[in-house]
Motif scaffolding. Structure first.
Motif, PDB file in Angstrom:
ATOM      1  N   TRP A 122      81.272  -3.391 106.175  1.00 18.28           N
ATOM      2  CA  TRP A 122      81.038  -4.808 105.941  1.00 18.28           C
ATOM      3  C   TRP A 122      82.357  -5.550 105.735  1.00 18.28           C
ATOM      4  O   TRP A 122      82.543  -6.641 106.251  1.00 18.28           O
ATOM      5  CB  TRP A 122      80.138  -5.032 104.719  1.00 18.28           C
ATOM      6  CG  TRP A 122      78.718  -4.632 104.948  1.00 18.28           C
ATOM      7  CD1 TRP A 122      78.072  -4.508 106.149  1.00 18.28           C
ATOM      8  CD2 TRP A 122      77.758  -4.276 103.962  1.00 18.28           C
ATOM      9  NE1 TRP A 122      76.781  -4.112 105.946  1.00 18.28           N
ATOM     10  CE2 TRP A 122      76.549  -3.966 104.631  1.00 18.28           C
ATOM     11  CE3 TRP A 122      77.804  -4.204 102.578  1.00 18.28           C
ATOM     12  CZ2 TRP A 122      75.401  -3.587 103.946  1.00 18.28           C
ATOM     13  CZ3 TRP A 122      76.652  -3.831 101.899  1.00 18.28           C
ATOM     14  CH2 TRP A 122      75.469  -3.522 102.579  1.00 18.28           C
ATOM     15  N   ALA A 123      83.277  -4.940 105.001  1.00 20.43           N
ATOM     16  CA  ALA A 123      84.580  -5.580 104.760  1.00 20.43           C
ATOM     17  C   ALA A 123      85.349  -5.715 106.067  1.00 20.43           C
ATOM     18  O   ALA A 123      85.947  -6.757 106.344  1.00 20.43           O
ATOM     19  CB  ALA A 123      85.383  -4.772 103.736  1.00 20.43           C
ATOM     20  N   GLU A 124      85.307  -4.667 106.899  1.00 19.55           N
ATOM     21  CA  GLU A 124      85.994  -4.710 108.187  1.00 19.55           C
ATOM     22  C   GLU A 124      85.412  -5.798 109.089  1.00 19.55           C
ATOM     23  O   GLU A 124      86.127  -6.402 109.886  1.00 19.55           O
ATOM     24  CB  GLU A 124      85.901  -3.355 108.881  1.00 19.55           C
ATOM     25  CG  GLU A 124      86.725  -2.273 108.212  1.00 19.55           C
ATOM     26  CD  GLU A 124      86.447  -0.891 108.749  1.00 19.55           C
ATOM     27  OE1 GLU A 124      85.640  -0.732 109.705  1.00 19.55           O
ATOM     28  OE2 GLU A 124      87.023   0.079 108.206  1.00 19.55           O
ATOM     29  N   ALA A 125      84.118  -6.062 108.939  1.00 16.87           N
ATOM     30  CA  ALA A 125      83.465  -7.084 109.740  1.00 16.87           C
ATOM     31  C   ALA A 125      83.600  -8.470 109.128  1.00 16.87           C
ATOM     32  O   ALA A 125      83.162  -9.460 109.706  1.00 16.87           O
ATOM     33  CB  ALA A 125      81.986  -6.732 109.918  1.00 16.87           C
ATOM     34  N   GLY A 126      84.187  -8.541 107.936  1.00 14.74           N
ATOM     35  CA  GLY A 126      84.357  -9.820 107.249  1.00 14.74           C
ATOM     36  C   GLY A 126      83.105 -10.309 106.562  1.00 14.74           C
ATOM     37  O   GLY A 126      82.943 -11.501 106.318  1.00 14.74           O
ATOM     38  N   TRP A 127      82.199  -9.392 106.201  1.00 14.15           N
ATOM     39  CA  TRP A 127      80.936  -9.763 105.577  1.00 14.15           C
ATOM     40  C   TRP A 127      80.953  -9.696 104.062  1.00 14.15           C
ATOM     41  O   TRP A 127      79.924  -9.750 103.433  1.00 14.15           O
ATOM     42  CB  TRP A 127      79.808  -8.872 106.062  1.00 14.15           C
ATOM     43  CG  TRP A 127      79.535  -8.956 107.512  1.00 14.15           C
ATOM     44  CD1 TRP A 127      79.893  -9.934 108.376  1.00 14.15           C
ATOM     45  CD2 TRP A 127      78.829  -7.993 108.292  1.00 14.15           C
ATOM     46  NE1 TRP A 127      79.457  -9.658 109.630  1.00 14.15           N
ATOM     47  CE2 TRP A 127      78.798  -8.458 109.606  1.00 14.15           C
ATOM     48  CE3 TRP A 127      78.218  -6.784 108.000  1.00 14.15           C
ATOM     49  CZ2 TRP A 127      78.170  -7.759 110.634  1.00 14.15           C
ATOM     50  CZ3 TRP A 127      77.597  -6.086 109.016  1.00 14.15           C
ATOM     51  CH2 TRP A 127      77.577  -6.584 110.323  1.00 14.15           C
ATOM     52  N   GLU A 128      82.095  -9.554 103.468  1.00 17.63           N
ATOM     53  CA  GLU A 128      82.166  -9.328 102.024  1.00 17.63           C
ATOM     54  C   GLU A 128      81.434 -10.339 101.244  1.00 17.63           C
ATOM     55  O   GLU A 128      81.358 -11.424 101.209  1.00 17.63           O
ATOM     56  CB  GLU A 128      83.620  -9.266 101.583  1.00 17.63           C
ATOM     57  CG  GLU A 128      84.279  -8.028 102.160  1.00 17.63           C
ATOM     58  CD  GLU A 128      85.701  -7.911 101.702  1.00 17.63           C
ATOM     59  OE1 GLU A 128      85.916  -7.555 100.541  1.00 17.63           O
ATOM     60  OE2 GLU A 128      86.580  -8.212 102.519  1.00 17.63           O
TER      61      GLU A 128
END
Length: 128
Positions: A122-128
């Motif tokens: 999620w962090a890699e996808a920018g969904w934080e």
């Protein structure tokens, strides 16, 4: 002074109510037997640890994804039934061989062992 020392309340049907029409539509759209989604989501093996605080919400969600993949069949069939191209799917499973099958189709795969596995993606996808 309060007239009660404890409030004991049923969870499903009182605190959480399911719309039978929505559940029936989901089952139908995915070609599942009536009641499959709700029965899976609320199966004692999955919901028990979540309700008792033994697993996190994220862990419960990941377990559901794995169970639904089993209901739907292969990762490719699951993507088709969801109406998504494999390259637009995030596939989460606790079995490495299922994740490998999904990534071979072009899906982003997560071998789930703990909630941090999902948080990282999620962090890699920018969904934080």
């Amino acid at each position: 002074m309060s007239p009660f020392d404890a409030v004991l309340c049923d969870f499903d049907g009182v605190l959480r109510v399911h719309d039978a029409r929505v559940q029936a539509r989901i089952d139908h759209e995915y070609g599942l037997a009536p009641g499959s989604v709700l029965a899976t989501a609320l199966s004692p093996a999955l919901i028990g640890p979540a309700v008792l605080g033994e697993i996190t919400f994220e862990e419960w969600e990941a377990a559901l994804v794995a169970e639904f993949t089993g209901l739907l069949g292969s990762p490719e069939l699951a993507a088709a039934r969801a109406g998504a191209a494999p390259g637009r799917c995030l596939f989460v499973d606790d079995r490495r061989e299922n994740v490998e099958a999904a990534t071979s189709l072009g899906m982003t795969g997560v071998h789930f062992r703990e909630a941090e596995d999902l948080r990282r993606v999620w962090a890699e996808a920018g969904w934080e």
